[in-house]
Design a protein around this motif. Structure first.
Motif, mmCIF file in Angstrom:
data_model
loop_
_atom_site.group_PDB
_atom_site.id
_atom_site.type_symbol
_atom_site.label_atom_id
_atom_site.label_comp_id
_atom_site.label_asym_id
_atom_site.label_seq_id
_atom_site.Cartn_x
_atom_site.Cartn_y
_atom_site.Cartn_z
ATOM 1 N N LYS A 76 5.348 -2.389 -2.807
ATOM 2 C CA LYS A 76 5.088 -0.951 -2.918
ATOM 3 C C LYS A 76 5.824 -0.375 -4.121
ATOM 4 N N LYS A 127 -3.292 0.178 0.451
ATOM 5 C CA LYS A 127 -2.968 0.958 1.655
ATOM 6 C C LYS A 127 -2.264 0.065 2.681
ATOM 7 N N CYS A 128 -2.666 -1.188 2.769
ATOM 8 C CA CYS A 128 -2.015 -2.145 3.669
ATOM 9 C C CYS A 128 -0.541 -2.297 3.283
ATOM 10 N N GLU A 177 1.270 -0.181 1.563
ATOM 11 C CA GLU A 177 1.932 1.096 1.832
ATOM 12 C C GLU A 177 2.277 1.229 3.316
ATOM 13 N N ARG A 178 1.320 0.891 4.179
ATOM 14 C CA ARG A 178 1.546 0.989 5.629
ATOM 15 C C ARG A 178 2.643 0.018 6.067
ATOM 16 N N CYS A 193 2.194 -7.898 9.637
ATOM 17 C CA CYS A 193 3.636 -7.763 9.413
ATOM 18 C C CYS A 193 4.392 -8.844 10.179
ATOM 19 N N GLU A 236 6.022 1.312 5.241
ATOM 20 C CA GLU A 236 6.417 2.352 6.200
ATOM 21 C C GLU A 236 6.928 1.729 7.491
ATOM 22 N N VAL A 237 6.212 0.721 7.989
ATOM 23 C CA VAL A 237 6.621 0.042 9.224
ATOM 24 C C VAL A 237 7.996 -0.593 9.040
ATOM 25 N N CYS A 271 -3.973 -7.651 7.738
ATOM 26 C CA CYS A 271 -2.792 -6.944 7.258
ATOM 27 C C CYS A 271 -1.705 -7.142 8.315
ATOM 28 N N VAL A 276 -1.182 -4.278 11.258
ATOM 29 C CA VAL A 276 -1.046 -2.869 10.902
ATOM 30 C C VAL A 276 -2.243 -2.365 10.094
ATOM 31 N N MET A 283 -9.500 -0.709 5.314
ATOM 32 C CA MET A 283 -8.213 -0.495 4.645
ATOM 33 C C MET A 283 -8.141 -1.326 3.372
#
Length: 152
Positions: free
Chosen positions: A115, A56-57, A59-60, A91, A63-64, A89, A47, A52
């Protein structure tokens, strides 16, 4: 327990296979928010994108996880090879083992918890710092003749 697989990296077993799902859910909590190593296996989703940041990683990935429930664990690396390949990064839905690829530094976190820590403190280094303090205290105990509790 560390073992070596055919890729030349070390693998740390986290739990018995019968409780692997429960162990994977508590993997991060047991490590104070962050564990050294990368989730094993190829069942991951990248992701990240070039440039990045770690924050931010996280945070992303959160979200995922919120949107798809496919990112219970995030493995992040600032090492050059994963960064150059945009494979830094990652998941994972499940994580029962952590690997330690040679010449690469990885950490694995629960992205939602990481996060939240970042949101609450303005920085996500609090849990990692606490782990470092605990490790330093443990080393001091051994140096002072208090004996080692490792492996018990």
């Amino acid at each position: 327990k560390a073992t070596s697989d055919n890729s030349g990296s070390n693998t740390t077993a986290i739990g018995a296979s019968s409780v692997a799902a429960d162990a994977s859910r508590s993997l991060v909590a047991a490590g104070g928010g962050s564990r050294e190593g990368r989730c094993s296996g190829s069942g991951y989703m990248s992701v990240g994108w070039p440039g990045m940041s770690r924050d931010k990683c996280i945070e992303r990935a959160a979200e995922v996880q919120k949107d798809t429930a496919q990112c219970s664990f995030l493995s992040y690396s600032s090492s050059s090879q994963p960064q150059q390949q945009s494979q830094f990064c990652l998941c994972f839905k499940d994580c029962s083992e952590l690997t330690h690829p040679s010449a690469e530094a990885w950490e694995t976190v629960n992205p939602e918890e990481a996060k939240a820590t970042s949101d609450n403190s303005g920085s996500n280094t609090t849990a990692i710092g606490a782990s470092s303090v605990a490790a330093d205290a443990s080393r001091s105990l051994v140096a002072a003749g208090g004996g080692s509790r490792e492996g018990r």
